[in-house]
Design an enzyme around this catalytic site. Structure first.
Site, PDB file in Angstrom:
ATOM      1  N   LYS A 197       2.499   9.971   8.208  1.00 25.29           N
ATOM      2  CA  LYS A 197       1.856   9.561   9.457  1.00 25.29           C
ATOM      3  C   LYS A 197       2.540  10.129  10.709  1.00 25.29           C
ATOM      4  CE  LYS A 197      -0.997   5.960   7.766  1.00 25.29           C
ATOM      5  NZ  LYS A 197      -0.706   5.268   6.519  1.00 25.29           N
ATOM      6  N   ASP A 226       9.146   2.653   1.761  1.00 26.70           N
ATOM      7  CA  ASP A 226       7.998   3.432   2.231  1.00 26.70           C
ATOM      8  C   ASP A 226       7.890   3.210   3.738  1.00 26.70           C
ATOM      9  OD1 ASP A 226       5.494   4.262   3.048  1.00 26.70           O
ATOM     10  OD2 ASP A 226       4.461   3.575   1.240  1.00 26.70           O
ATOM     11  N   PHE A 281       0.850  -1.203   0.000  1.00 24.28           N
ATOM     12  CA  PHE A 281       0.000   0.000   0.000  1.00 24.28           C
ATOM     13  C   PHE A 281       0.879   1.243   0.000  1.00 24.28           C
ATOM     14  CE2 PHE A 281      -2.243   3.509   1.982  1.00 24.28           C
ATOM     15  CZ  PHE A 281      -3.422   3.523   1.260  1.00 24.28           C
TER      16      PHE A 281
HETATM   17  C1  LIG Z   1      -0.874   5.600   5.116  1.00 23.97           C
HETATM   18  C2  LIG Z   1       0.148   5.114   4.153  1.00 23.97           C
HETATM   19  C3  LIG Z   1       0.379   5.772   2.930  1.00 23.97           C
HETATM   20  C4  LIG Z   1      -0.454   6.949   2.473  1.00 23.97           C
HETATM   21  O1  LIG Z   1      -0.316   8.058   3.285  1.00 23.97           O
HETATM   22  P1  LIG Z   1      -1.424   9.219   3.206  1.00 23.97           P
HETATM   23  O2  LIG Z   1      -0.942  10.256   4.158  1.00 23.97           O
HETATM   24  O3  LIG Z   1      -2.734   8.596   3.574  1.00 23.97           O
HETATM   25  O4  LIG Z   1      -1.431   9.696   1.794  1.00 23.97           O
HETATM   26  C5  LIG Z   1       1.368   5.293   2.106  1.00 23.97           C
HETATM   27  N1  LIG Z   1       2.115   4.229   2.457  1.00 23.97           N
HETATM   28  C6  LIG Z   1       1.938   3.578   3.615  1.00 23.97           C
HETATM   29  C7  LIG Z   1       2.812   2.428   3.960  1.00 23.97           C
HETATM   30  C8  LIG Z   1       0.933   3.987   4.503  1.00 23.97           C
HETATM   31  O5  LIG Z   1       0.725   3.311   5.640  1.00 23.97           O
END
Ligand SMILES: *Cc1c(COP(=O)(O)O)cnc(C)c1O
Length: 396
Positions: free
Chosen positions: A246, A217, A132
């Site tokens: 986050k 990420d 994700f």
């Molecule tokens: C939450 C998340 C995103 C997206 O971040 P947003 O601030 O919602 O755009 C991308 N990668 C990972 C691993 C996430 O947990």
């Protein structure tokens, strides 16, 4: 039921009929005065809990001084936070964003630019099944979420997928068009599945050997969530590009694209954004970095993570659930049956907020400052709810 009129809001998800009005540490209060123990924390965002003093003070102090001054100019918090992240990560260059998805978009752009200069126009980024990376068009294409492959056609091209932890499949997927590999150290949204340390080490070696970039990420795993400042530290490796979001803002919208100096190849005009690096948000980022860097902070995350995992394993034995996955304070309990949504609903009625990233799993992402007593209270409520919801399924 709430008296707040919510009808003008686009219904983009099913929300319970509750309106939250206050938060403090691990606790939320709704408009009816009911209190909830929060093990969701804005999806692993509020790393210091709700309205923590360092963030409230940083916001107030900075708001009174300078809220915004165009990304065309430097500001102090922006420069300070970039230095803090660069020093802590060993990656030298930082660009601030307003969300995680925007940071990942930046990572994809940077990798493609790098490929256009250093790898004869290679642009493909290998990503993981079930990964994700966000909800923009490119980050949805980079994600491996089941069902998303058919949404919002046509897709942004260039994101071949391989299974997580399969180094042979990854090696086979590398071709002349490959510029990078991108993954999460732990797949959070998929249900908390870890990239093994061995896989990350093999991947690092392979990327270097084949002359492609490793993009991590760390939006969910970064900022101390796993007990180290960044998830990659467990494997003893470093990426070429990392993204944060986050927890970096501790509740305010802030993300970062972080890259090695020799990978940073943006020319003027390639990247930017109206709110990017604004002093109000980056001042909060500085406050979060300072808290997480305090002596003993990460050690406590590790200890409380081990404690939470042990207590979840006990519950699992009693109620016939499966393994506990994850690291630090990013954990999931395998339920072995699709009772996640029912558990989430019953728990909420009992004053506990938890998340079911998939029907057969619960995810726990409390504040990094959560106390043992709060963990015990969560286990107590969850145990009761599991007994209610889980027992009939077991009897069958
Ligand atoms: C939450 C998340 C995103 C997206 O971040 P947003 O601030 O919602 O755009 C991308 N990668 C990972 C691993 C996430 O947990």
């Amino acid at each position: 039921m709430t008296e707040t009129d919510t009808s003008a809001l686009m219904e983009i998800t099913s929300r319970p009929p509750i309106v939250f009005t206050e938060g403090r540490g691990s606790w939320l209060t709704d408009s009816a005065g009911k209190r909830y123990l929060d093990f969701v924390q804005g999806w692993a965002v509020n790393c210091l809990g709700h309205s923590p003093k360092p963030i409230v003070e940083a916001l107030a102090r900075q708001a009174a001084r300078l809220i915004n001054c165009s990304p065309a100019y430097f500001n102090e918090p922006m420069a300070r936070l970039a230095s803090l992240i660069a020093t802590a990560s060993g990656l030298e260059q930082v660009f601030f964003t307003n969300s995680g998805a925007e940071a990942n978009e930046g990572a994809i752009k940077l990798a493609r630019k790098w490929g256009s200069i250093h790898r004869a126009g290679a642009f493909e980024i290998i990503t993981m099944e079930h990964g994700f990376h966000g909800r923009t068009l490119a980050t949805m294409a980079a994600s491996g979420k089941p069902g998303w492959d058919k949404l919002f056609e046509p897709k942004v091209p260039g994101f071949p997928k391989v299974p997580l932890n399969d180094i042979a499949a990854l090696e086979r997927a590398i071709g002349p068009k490959t510029v990078a590999v991108m993954l999460e150290p732990i797949q959070g949204e998929a249900g908390v599945y870890e990239a093994s340390d061995a896989f990350l080490r093999d991947l690092r070696g392979l990327a270097t050997e084949r002359g492609i970039l490793l993009i991590l990420d760390e939006i969910q795993t970064g900022m101390g969530r796993t007990g180290r400042l960044f998830g990659f530290e467990h494997a003893g490796i470093a990426p070429d590009i990392m993204t944060l979001g986050k927890g970096l803002g501790g509740g305010v919208p802030l993300g970062a694209l972080v890259a090695k100096r020799d990978v940073m190849c943006f020319a003027h005009g390639d990247q930017g954004g109206t709110f990017n690096g604004n002093p109000l948000m980056t001042a909060v980022g500085c406050a979060v970095m300072e808290e997480v860097a305090k002596p003993g902070f990460l050690a406590r995350v590790t200890e409380n993570g081990v404690y939470l995992a042990e207590r979840l394993a006990e519950l699992s034995r009693v109620h016939g659930c499966g393994v506990v996955r994850g690291r630090g304070l990013l954990l999931a309990l395998d339920l072995k049956r699709p009772i996640g949504p029912a558990l989430v609903e019953r728990a909420r009625a009992q004053g506990l907020l938890i998340n079911a990233p998939r029907p057969d799993a619960l995810r726990f992402m409390p504040a990094l400052t959560v106390s043992r007593a709060e963990i015990d209270r969560m286990i107590e409520i969850l145990g009761g709810v599991l007994a209610e919801v889980g027992a009939p399924a077991l009897a069958k």
